[in-house]
Motif scaffolding. Structure first.
Motif: not given
Length: 776
Positions: A528-538
């Motif tokens: 979940a944390r890694f997914k949030e990290l991808g959303e932050a980059l996007e």
């Protein structure tokens, strides 16, 4: 006749025998008499109004004649069946009083009985022996609720015999008419004639109760040594009223206005006096129920326009409602009626002081002097000392809350807004909006959202409430967003390159593969944390999405806006016009030129004349466009439209000249002169009238009207010059000669017809008179 039912109709034995067939239809089956004050049921049966009231009070709601259910109120016969009412009125009857020889129609009985000229004795008063009969008729009228006629008959009976029971009867009617003072006078007169008359004592007590003189009513009852059952019941009810009145006044003095209102309601139900109504209104004011108090005082003043206490209570009610002008008006009227009334004087001074402070607070807030606004609002609250539920108190607290919000005293603002919301529903909206703003300032967005959600259910279509709700919802969603910058450990002003570099570093740190496979919960959290990290980059590397994120939108709101997002502005329309209007002007002018060539070629058969017209029109259009540029007009949507209109006008002037030129005969010069002679004045009038018409627009401040004047003025002047000056010169030079026989000309036909008419006239004139007569 039904048992236990007093006869209320007109005796049948007094009806004329000739009318027996008519009378049978109007006999009340309850009292077996001719109907008095008749009413009709749903089943079309007729009864006396008093009889049917008694019947329905003792029996179930069924018709006494056919036992059919009675579902609605009975109608007077005059409304239910006007024809039957007229037939009943025509029945012949005798006077019900013994010794009276009057005979007439049934509809005239009441007028006969109440007439001052009937049953008159030798002394001018009522005739002796008619008192009992008049009293009996008065009682019948009383039962039928014809109170004014009953008063007249009782008074007429008293003129014949001053009897206590007659006075008591008239007093009862006075009470029914809401005149307790008159009833008290009749009861006192009856007791003066017969001190032991129980009905007179009962009437006196009831009149005193209606006058609000409860203590006098108790003394009147105490003066009776032996009381019958009716007086005992009256004494019990009077004692209950006295106890309720005393308890209500005690509760009012203690400030227990709710108990006082309940007890005063009991007193007001038992006594319709004005003092009881005003005490009830005062108790309602103590509870902040201003509208009810205003209605009660209105009713009191309708009966007694000089009631000083009613004006005073009404003024206080308007003050507590925040209507200062009405409050001052009523208090002034109370002081005019009683200038020495100290409570009213105090209320008037308080009203002025509260009004001055409240209006000063509003003015100070409008001028952004919020400290002064808070002080004045506090002074008004303290001076008014209004009940908790009074609208004035809620209004003042709402104003002070708004001022404290501007001073950023959010805690005090919330307290004042809570007081305003609790105090009155009328101020709920403004106070709730102020409270929501204070909650947002304190970061308590969820509380603001809950308040606005509840308020939106009450004011579904209010734009202010909708805006406040959307703002609260936005702030709550913004508060619940993850911190993308904190997740990437970059500042909010970081560039896209810095964000991507930070993402790579954080991705290595937070990659789920670093979590042992045995730690399932840790694995899920890392994913979940890694997914949030991808959303932050996007989001943060996309310029538009990052702009929305910085404005406070969450991921869901951004996704709603991005797929269908496109740049738009109202000025885009003008930019598009500026980029294409020159091409549009040239294209439309070329289309107009082609249409002109085709139409001129079809309507003007001579090629040279048609070519000269086309050349003149094109020259005029070019000149109009050139002079418009010299006059300061640029190519725009407005000027393009007017230039295209000018093409049609320039064709009009030249085409007319050329058309008449083609129809004329002779040399080119002769044909040009004839064309100018025939159609030239009309063309000139067209040019002049159009020019005069558009001159009114020359001073206009509107761009559209000003360009219209410029374009039309140039079109008329240049087009008219080409049609009236240039084209005739060119036609005279190159138009050519045209002989008369070769061309059929309408003008020639006209001339031939004129010549034939002249020759016919000459031949008729040359005839001798005798031949002319013979020919005739």
């Amino acid at each position: 006749q039904s048992p236990d039912v007093q006869r209320m109709g007109f005796p049948l034995e007094l009806c004329a025998e000739a009318d027996e067939n008519h009378v049978a239809e109007f006999i009340c089956v309850i009292c077996t008499s001719l109907v008095e004050s008749p009413v009709a049921s749903e089943c079309s049966h007729i009864f006396c109004v008093g009889c049917i009231d008694q019947w329905l009070g003792r029996q179930e709601h069924r018709c006494p004649t056919c036992a059919a259910p009675i579902h609605r109120a009975l109608q007077p016969l005059q409304q239910a069946s006007p024809l039957a009412w007229r037939v009943l009125g025509r029945v012949r009857v005798r006077c019900p009083l013994a010794g009276c020889a009057w005979r007439g129609e049934y509809s005239e009985v009441g007028s006969h009985l109440t007439s001052s000229e009937s049953h008159v004795g030798s002394s001018g008063g009522a005739a002796p022996g008619t008192a009992a009969g008049l009293r009996e008729q008065a009682e019948l009228k009383e039962e039928a609720r014809h109170f004014k006629e009953a008063i007249t008959l009782y008074s007429k009976s008293l003129a014949a015999e001053h009897a206590p029971l007659t006075l008591v009867g008239r007093g009862r009617v006075w009470l029914q008419l809401g005149q307790p003072q008159q009833a008290h006078a009749d009861a006192s007169a009856a007791l003066a004639l017969d001190g032991g008359c129980a009905p007179a004592t009962s009437l006196l007590v009831r009149a005193l109760v209606q006058l609000g003189r409860l203590d006098d009513a108790v003394r009147a009852l105490d003066a009776v040594p032996v009381k019958d059952e009716a007086l005992a019941r009256i004494e019990e009810s009077v004692d209950a009223l006295v106890a309720a009145d005393r308890a209500a006044r005690d509760a009012y003095e203690r400030g227990d206005f709710e108990s006082a209102r309940r007890l005063f309601s009991v007193v007001a139900e038992g006594s319709s006096c004005h003092s009881a109504q005003l005490w009830l209104a005062r108790a309602e004011l103590g509870m902040g129920q201003c509208d009810q108090a205003i209605r009660r005082t209105r009713d009191v003043l309708r009966d007694d326009p000089t009631n000083c206490a009613a004006f005073a209570v009404r003024g206080n009610a308007y003050l507590l409602r925040g209507e200062f002008d009405q409050a001052w008006k009523n208090l002034q009227q109370a002081l005019r009626l009683d200038p020495d009334d100290a409570p009213t004087q105090h209320a008037a001074k308080k009203a002025r002081k509260v009004q001055k402070a409240a209006e000063g607070a509003k003015a100070a807030a409008f001028e952004r002097r919020f400290d002064e606004a808070v002080q004045l609002a506090s002074l008004a609250i303290e001076t008014a000392d209004a009940p908790v539920r009074a609208p004035l108190r809620a209004m003042l607290y709402a104003e002070r809350a708004a001022a404290r919000l501007r001073l950023k005293d959010f805690k005090s603002c919330l307290e004042d807004a809570a007081q305003a919301i609790y105090g009155s529903d009328n101020e709920c909206k403004s106070a709730a909006l102020t409270r929501a703003s204070a909650l947002h300032a304190l970061g308590r967005h969820e509380e603001a959202l809950a308040d606005m959600s509840a308020l939106l259910r009450l004011y579904e279509n209010d734009p202010q409430i909708k805006h406040a709700y959307h703002r609260a919802n936005f702030e709550v969603r913004k508060m619940r967003r993850p911190d993308l910058y904190g997740l990437l450990r970059v500042p909010s002003v970081a560039s896209a390159v810095e964000i991507k570099t930070a993402y790579r570093q954080r991705a290595l740190e937070l990659h789920p593969d670093k979590v042992p496979p045995s730690d399932l919960d840790g694995k899920k959290q890392a994913e979940a944390r890694f997914k949030e990290l991808g959303e932050a980059l996007e989001i943060l590397t996309d310029e538009f999405k990052r702009k929305l994120w910085d404005e406070g939108y969450d991921r869901e709101a951004i996704d709603e806006r991005v797929p269908g997002a496109f740049p738009y502005s109202g000025t885009f329309l003008f930019w598009e016009e500026t980029g294409s209007i020159d091409r549009e002007l040239v294209r439309n002018l070329l289309i107009c030129a082609a249409v002109i060539i085709v139409v001129i070629g079809l309507l003007i058969p001579e090629k040279r004349s048609a070519a000269l017209v086309v050349m003149g029109v094109l020259m005029a259009v070019v000149e109009v466009v050139g002079y418009l540029h010299w006059w300061g007009v640029t190519i725009s949507g407005v000027s393009t439209i007017y230039i295209l209109i000018s093409v049609g006008l320039t064709v009009d002037y030249s085409a007319h000249i050329a058309h008449i030129f083609v129809l004329e005969t002779g040399s080119a010069d002769e044909r040009a002169i004839k064309a100018l002679s025939r159609i030239g004045p009309s063309v000139f009038n067209a040019v002049a009238s159009t020019l005069v018409a558009v001159l009114a627009l020359s001073t206009s401040a509107s761009y559209v009207f000003r360009v219209f004047f410029q374009a039309l003025c140039l079109t008329v002047v240049l087009g008219g010059a080409h049609g009236l000056v240039l084209l005739p010169v060119l036609l005279s030079l190159v138009g050519g000669k045209l002989d008369a026989p070769g061309v059929p000309a309408p003008i020639g036909k006209v001339k031939v017809a004129e010549a034939d008419a002249e020759s016919a006239t000459e031949s008729a004139v040359k005839l001798p008179p005798a031949k002319a007569v013979g020919a005739a």
